[in-house]
Design a protein around this motif. Structure first.
Motif, mmCIF file in Angstrom:
data_model
loop_
_atom_site.group_PDB
_atom_site.id
_atom_site.type_symbol
_atom_site.label_atom_id
_atom_site.label_comp_id
_atom_site.label_asym_id
_atom_site.label_seq_id
_atom_site.Cartn_x
_atom_site.Cartn_y
_atom_site.Cartn_z
ATOM 1 N N MET A 162 0.838 -1.175 0.000
ATOM 2 C CA MET A 162 0.000 0.000 0.000
ATOM 3 C C MET A 162 0.889 1.246 0.000
ATOM 4 N N ALA A 163 0.397 2.307 -0.608
ATOM 5 C CA ALA A 163 1.155 3.547 -0.727
ATOM 6 C C ALA A 163 1.146 4.318 0.592
ATOM 7 N N GLU A 164 2.194 5.102 0.767
ATOM 8 C CA GLU A 164 2.307 5.948 1.955
ATOM 9 C C GLU A 164 2.128 7.409 1.561
ATOM 10 N N LYS A 165 1.621 8.216 2.495
ATOM 11 C CA LYS A 165 1.447 9.656 2.302
ATOM 12 C C LYS A 165 2.180 10.370 3.424
ATOM 13 N N ASN A 166 2.695 11.557 3.111
ATOM 14 C CA ASN A 166 3.349 12.336 4.162
ATOM 15 C C ASN A 166 2.481 13.524 4.542
ATOM 16 N N ILE A 167 2.654 13.985 5.775
ATOM 17 C CA ILE A 167 1.898 15.113 6.306
ATOM 18 C C ILE A 167 2.862 16.044 7.025
ATOM 19 N N LEU A 168 2.764 17.338 6.738
ATOM 20 C CA LEU A 168 3.486 18.367 7.477
ATOM 21 C C LEU A 168 2.429 19.224 8.158
ATOM 22 N N ALA A 169 2.456 19.264 9.482
ATOM 23 C CA ALA A 169 1.469 20.026 10.245
ATOM 24 C C ALA A 169 2.184 20.945 11.227
ATOM 25 N N TYR A 170 1.649 22.141 11.389
ATOM 26 C CA TYR A 170 2.263 23.156 12.235
ATOM 27 C C TYR A 170 1.396 23.415 13.454
ATOM 28 N N PHE A 171 2.045 23.525 14.629
ATOM 29 C CA PHE A 171 1.347 23.719 15.892
ATOM 30 C C PHE A 171 1.941 24.889 16.655
ATOM 31 N N LYS A 172 1.171 25.393 17.621
ATOM 32 C CA LYS A 172 1.614 26.515 18.448
ATOM 33 C C LYS A 172 2.430 26.074 19.654
ATOM 34 N N SER A 173 2.284 24.802 20.083
ATOM 35 C CA SER A 173 3.035 24.338 21.245
ATOM 36 C C SER A 173 3.454 22.881 21.057
ATOM 37 N N PRO A 174 4.551 22.494 21.707
ATOM 38 C CA PRO A 174 4.981 21.102 21.631
ATOM 39 C C PRO A 174 3.938 20.140 22.214
ATOM 40 N N GLU A 175 3.213 20.609 23.225
ATOM 41 C CA GLU A 175 2.204 19.750 23.860
ATOM 42 C C GLU A 175 1.085 19.391 22.883
ATOM 43 N N GLU A 176 0.644 20.369 22.088
ATOM 44 C CA GLU A 176 -0.377 20.099 21.067
ATOM 45 C C GLU A 176 0.131 19.048 20.081
ATOM 46 N N ALA A 177 1.366 19.210 19.635
ATOM 47 C CA ALA A 177 1.940 18.283 18.667
ATOM 48 C C ALA A 177 2.123 16.894 19.267
ATOM 49 N N GLU A 178 2.548 16.814 20.532
ATOM 50 C CA GLU A 178 2.732 15.521 21.189
ATOM 51 C C GLU A 178 1.404 14.769 21.306
ATOM 52 N N GLU A 179 0.344 15.507 21.614
ATOM 53 C CA GLU A 179 -0.977 14.891 21.730
ATOM 54 C C GLU A 179 -1.397 14.266 20.395
ATOM 55 N N VAL A 180 -1.200 15.005 19.317
ATOM 56 C CA VAL A 180 -1.549 14.500 17.990
ATOM 57 C C VAL A 180 -0.633 13.332 17.611
ATOM 58 N N ALA A 181 0.647 13.430 17.947
ATOM 59 C CA ALA A 181 1.591 12.355 17.628
ATOM 60 C C ALA A 181 1.155 11.046 18.268
ATOM 61 N N SER A 182 0.706 11.096 19.515
ATOM 62 C CA SER A 182 0.264 9.861 20.176
ATOM 63 C C SER A 182 -0.991 9.306 19.505
ATOM 64 N N LYS A 183 -1.882 10.188 19.052
ATOM 65 C CA LYS A 183 -3.078 9.721 18.333
ATOM 66 C C LYS A 183 -2.700 9.081 17.003
ATOM 67 N N LEU A 184 -1.745 9.692 16.298
ATOM 68 C CA LEU A 184 -1.314 9.133 15.013
ATOM 69 C C LEU A 184 -0.614 7.795 15.193
ATOM 70 N N LYS A 185 0.167 7.676 16.261
ATOM 71 C CA LYS A 185 0.829 6.395 16.538
ATOM 72 C C LYS A 185 -0.197 5.313 16.859
ATOM 73 N N ALA A 186 -1.275 5.694 17.555
ATOM 74 C CA ALA A 186 -2.347 4.742 17.844
ATOM 75 C C ALA A 186 -3.056 4.312 16.562
ATOM 76 N N MET A 187 -3.048 5.171 15.559
ATOM 77 C CA MET A 187 -3.644 4.848 14.263
ATOM 78 C C MET A 187 -2.667 4.056 13.393
ATOM 79 N N ARG A 188 -1.523 3.732 13.952
ATOM 80 C CA ARG A 188 -0.465 2.968 13.282
ATOM 81 C C ARG A 188 0.224 3.753 12.161
ATOM 82 N N ALA A 189 0.577 5.005 12.465
ATOM 83 C CA ALA A 189 1.362 5.810 11.525
ATOM 84 C C ALA A 189 2.723 5.150 11.343
#
Length: 124
Positions: A1-28
């Motif tokens: 299966m093909a892979e896609k990349n995402i570049l996302a910008y956040f205002k704080s590291p905490e916001e980004a960490e929260e999303v990172a854990s969600k993406l890892k749970a989705m098996r990024a």
């Protein structure tokens, strides 16, 4: 299966960490978080005394930049903000969103990952 990349910008590291854990749970495939800046290197951690001559350049004093070589120092010093007298009316300056989340996801979860990022305050 093909892979896609995402570049996302956040205002704080905490916001980004929260999303990172969600993406890892989705098996990024891969997720990485970095702080971005107009200037290279890490912010200066020590106080300089310009009278002693122990200064790497104007960029270290005015732009909080870690000047790694002479060429970089000259470019930073040439910036209109280096004098401290002007912001140069630059419209493309990073303002507030200096945390970059980079993710690689499988194509089948790409849209879901984008939705998670945007709902969490990220800018894609």
């Amino acid at each position: 299966m093909a892979e896609k990349n995402i570049l996302a910008y956040f205002k704080s590291p905490e916001e980004a960490e929260e999303v990172a854990s969600k993406l890892k749970a989705m098996r990024a495939v891969d997720v990485q978080i970095d702080r971005i800046s107009r200037f290279p290197g890490e912010p200066v951690e020590e106080t300089f005394n310009p009278l002693t001559g122990n200064v790497s350049g104007l960029g270290a004093l005015t732009s909080d930049a870690d000047v790694s070589n002479k060429d970089v120092g000259e470019l930073i010093a040439a910036d209109v903000t280096a004098s401290g007298m002007s912001d140069g009316r630059q419209e493309d300056v990073v303002t507030g969103r200096d945390i970059l989340l980079t993710a690689v996801v499988e194509e089948d979860i790409h849209q879901q990952a984008l939705k998670v990022i945007e709902e969490s305050g990220g800018l894609v």
